[in-house]
Design an enzyme around this catalytic site. Sequence first.
Site, short mmCIF file in Angstrom:
data_model
loop_
_atom_site.label_atom_id
_atom_site.label_comp_id
_atom_site.label_asym_id
_atom_site.label_seq_id
_atom_site.Cartn_x
_atom_site.Cartn_y
_atom_site.Cartn_z
N ASP B 7 -48.40 46.42 67.07
CA ASP B 7 -48.97 45.08 67.04
C ASP B 7 -50.37 45.25 66.44
OD1 ASP B 7 -49.35 42.36 67.52
OD2 ASP B 7 -50.33 42.76 69.43
N GLU B 68 -45.65 44.07 63.08
CA GLU B 68 -45.63 42.60 63.06
C GLU B 68 -45.99 42.10 61.67
OE1 GLU B 68 -47.39 40.27 66.42
OE2 GLU B 68 -48.40 39.24 64.78
N ASP B 141 -51.38 43.27 73.89
CA ASP B 141 -51.06 43.91 72.61
C ASP B 141 -50.08 45.08 72.81
OD1 ASP B 141 -53.71 42.80 70.98
OD2 ASP B 141 -54.05 43.27 73.08
#
Lengths: 185, 185
Positions: B7, B68, B141
Amino acid sequence: MRVLGVDPGLTRCGIGVVEGVAGRPLTMLGVGVVRTPADAEIGMRLVAIEQGIEAWLDEHKPELVAVERVFAQHNVRTVMGTAQASAVAMLCASRRGIPVALHTPSEVKAAVTGSGRADKAQVGAMVTRLLRLAAPPKPADAADALALAICHIWRAPALNRLQQAHAAARPSRIPATAPVRKVPR
Amino acid sequence: MRVLGVDPGLTRCGIGVVEGVAGRPLTMLGVGVVRTPADAEIGMRLVAIEQGIEAWLDEHKPELVAVERVFAQHNVRTVMGTAQASAVAMLCASRRGIPVALHTPSEVKAAVTGSGRADKAQVGAMVTRLLRLAAPPKPADAADALALAICHIWRAPALNRLQQAHAAARPSRIPATAPVRKVPR
């Protein structure tokens, strides 16, 4: 000082190396473009850009790398690739301990043409004149990279004075008035 | 398959490693966050993220890295840093020949919660349940990185079928019906 300018991009990453000091004629040491195929996988494109930039750093050993500062609001379609290519350029420089400076497109245009809203042709014409080249470097990304390097060389003295002023104004851990203690031999 | 999820972020880059196959219970192999100080120079932050991700790749040797997918239109203030951190993650993986897969935040949320508009708490709760953890991983996260890895493991079979269909539909240089020529010894 020797500055390597990077106009970041995934498809064409412009590179230009300029040597000189503010107030003196400048010399172009190299200019080119690192290209990656648009249909390649993004990770592989970043690896190709890394290899390209590493080769330029190896050859020219610049004292500083000037990279265009990327803004999220411009060219939404291409901005992500630009940000990613600029990350690779900054990473390559910082990993070698080479300082990185960022300049906005308008700072670069204003530095070389006198106007922050100059077009590509004007930037190309001034780069050609300032570096005493026979013709404007092609593609525009290459000329922009040279303009970035010139911009940094010209702005560096003012930026250094600003940094010194900031450092002086900031409360430092060792007071500036502390007596210098001489270490006896 | 073993997937390392990232992330991406400059201040906190979430990392999560999950092993398993679709339809079987999954195992968490590791979770954490690579942090860089907000007041550090951007190039040095990217170097720190590179070192952090390299250490995770060394330790866990994933078969795939899921990152991501960053969009320019979201969170304009932080999107540049996110794009730059994701570039470093993709670069580290591709440099080692590890394939990279990108998934959007809604694909990840939909995969683990059933809704593409789930909130952080819901994602955290489902990650905790799916990996049979005692408590939701902190910070968010870290949980998001695990969700990315889970999303990839679950989507991989469908993605592979799609890729195969695309490859079959695309005119290849060597026709699929070409006779296999045996090389005489």
